[in-house]
Design an enzyme around this catalytic site. Structure first.
Site, mmCIF file in Angstrom:
data_model
loop_
_atom_site.group_PDB
_atom_site.id
_atom_site.type_symbol
_atom_site.label_atom_id
_atom_site.label_comp_id
_atom_site.label_asym_id
_atom_site.label_seq_id
_atom_site.Cartn_x
_atom_site.Cartn_y
_atom_site.Cartn_z
ATOM 1 N N LYS A 225 41.204 44.870 45.699
ATOM 2 C CA LYS A 225 41.893 44.106 46.747
ATOM 3 C C LYS A 225 42.989 44.917 47.430
ATOM 4 C CE LYS A 225 40.501 39.453 45.422
ATOM 5 N NZ LYS A 225 40.830 38.138 44.884
ATOM 6 N N ARG A 259 36.796 39.201 37.121
ATOM 7 C CA ARG A 259 35.757 39.313 38.157
ATOM 8 C C ARG A 259 35.923 40.671 38.838
ATOM 9 N NH1 ARG A 259 35.513 38.399 43.691
ATOM 10 N NH2 ARG A 259 33.562 37.517 44.466
HETATM 11 C C1 8Y4 Z 1 36.773 44.474 48.492
HETATM 12 C C2 8Y4 Z 1 35.773 43.543 48.507
HETATM 13 C C3 8Y4 Z 1 38.063 44.046 48.368
HETATM 14 C C4 8Y4 Z 1 36.054 42.186 48.389
HETATM 15 C C5 8Y4 Z 1 38.358 42.715 48.273
HETATM 16 C C6 8Y4 Z 1 37.356 41.779 48.264
HETATM 17 C C7 8Y4 Z 1 38.071 35.802 44.109
HETATM 18 C C8 8Y4 Z 1 36.914 35.007 44.082
HETATM 19 C C9 8Y4 Z 1 36.872 36.321 45.816
HETATM 20 C C10 8Y4 Z 1 39.031 35.624 43.091
HETATM 21 C C11 8Y4 Z 1 37.578 33.933 42.176
HETATM 22 C C12 8Y4 Z 1 37.293 39.571 47.298
HETATM 23 C C13 8Y4 Z 1 34.899 34.756 45.534
HETATM 24 C C14 8Y4 Z 1 37.600 38.186 47.701
HETATM 25 N N1 8Y4 Z 1 38.007 36.626 45.196
HETATM 26 N N2 8Y4 Z 1 36.651 34.094 43.133
HETATM 27 N N3 8Y4 Z 1 36.167 35.348 45.166
HETATM 28 N N4 8Y4 Z 1 38.733 34.669 42.146
HETATM 29 N N5 8Y4 Z 1 37.374 33.030 41.214
HETATM 30 N N6 8Y4 Z 1 37.686 40.456 48.224
HETATM 31 O O1 8Y4 Z 1 40.097 36.241 43.049
HETATM 32 O O2 8Y4 Z 1 36.727 39.857 46.284
HETATM 33 S S1 8Y4 Z 1 36.305 37.037 47.302
#
Ligand code: 8Y4
Length: 279
Positions: A225, A259
């Site tokens: 992130k 995750r």
């Molecule tokens: C690169 C790729 C950098 C994607 C950032 C991202 C969470 C989540 C997401 C979380 C839970 C993400 C679906 C955002 N974040 N589910 N989902 N908790 N439970 N961004 O923190 O990964 S999507």
């Protein structure tokens, strides 16, 4: 971790919470699996799932909607078309729990029918009908905190006490779920790193994660992130080591499920953590 809750019943499969678990991220969006049509998308998604399982993932989190800041909404049919074949294929080919990253009641309903084992909702089952449909599936749910909406949540997040406010929201949503018939033992909470939080909010939440871990089993998502670009003062830095380090710090503060994109690296870090802790 709240010691009362030792396992999640994920449909026919069980997830022990006695050891930290790794959830591998599988985005099934056209931008993530450069498109040669549906079939090639599903095929390459399956290859990625297989690699994460080989690397030690306990859960595969399948998502068909991008929740990145500013991302476009996805229609219900589009989301169903993206994720259902992938969930079904992972389920039939591997003995791994499939988590369903969605907020839509119809997607929860159809996903459970093809074998999803856990509902991961960044909107904490607040969309129309999502709560009751999720309760009917009998599956565990992950309730995430978000301030604002994906489109605008990073513009000016504001809190008086970020740990207390996140905990209060999650406990309120947890009680609503219990009232709707979801067993307390099937509810996981997530502070939602980066969802309407600036760097200081994210760091304060990580520092105070033990407070949340006392309340219910905790899932965290920090992988790659933006906060790491801020910490490293480098927008294009590789974020893998920073992400694994932060995941380990969360596990030390009681997180049950992490995750992540980088499953092998995270599994190795947790193996060292366990080896030292089990002496
Ligand atoms: C690169 C790729 C950098 C994607 C950032 C991202 C969470 C989540 C997401 C979380 C839970 C993400 C679906 C955002 N974040 N589910 N989902 N908790 N439970 N961004 O923190 O990964 S999507």
């Amino acid at each position: 971790m709240s010691l009362e809750y030792t396992r999640l019943q994920c449909g026919s499969r069980t997830l022990s919470l006695e050891r930290p678990s790794v959830m591998g991220i599988l985005n099934v969006t056209p931008d993530s699996f450069s498109d040669g049509g549906r079939f090639l998308g599903a095929e390459s998604a399956l290859k990625h799932a297989e690699a994460m399982i080989a690397a030690g993932a306990d859960i595969i989190d399948v998502g068909g909607e991008s929740t990145r800041p500013g991302a476009a909404d996805v229609s219900e049919q589009e989301e169903l078309d993206r994720i259902l074949p992938v969930i079904e294929m992972i389920n039939t080919r591997f003995d791994t729990i499939v988590s369903l990253d969605t907020s839509k009641s119809a997607v929860i309903h159809e996903g459970a029918k093809v074998g999803a084992g856990l509902i991961n909702d960044v909107r904490a089952l607040q969309e129309p009908n999502a709560l009751n449909i999720a309760a009917k599936t009998g599956l565990p749910v992950c309730l995430m905190h978000m301030q604002g909406k994906p489109r605008s949540m990073q513009q000016a997040p504001i809190y008086k006490d970020v740990v207390a406010e996140v905990a209060q929201f999650l406990m309120e949503r947890r009680q609503v779920c219990i009232d709707a018939g979801i067993p307390a033992s099937q509810i996981v909470i997530d502070p939602g790193f980066g969802f309407g939080k600036n760097l200081q909010h994210n760091l304060t939440l990580l520092q105070g994660l033990s407070e949340l871990s006392k309340l219910a089993p905790v899932l965290i998502g920090l992988s790659r992130k933006r906060m790491f670009a801020n910490i490293l003062n480098n927008d294009s830095a590789n974020r893998v080591v920073a992400s694994v380090t932060a995941a380990l710090l969360c596990v030390q503060r009681g997180a049950s499920i992490v995750r992540v994109h980088d499953v092998e690296e995270t599994v190795h870090a947790l193996a060292v953590y366990r080896a030292v802790n089990e002496l």
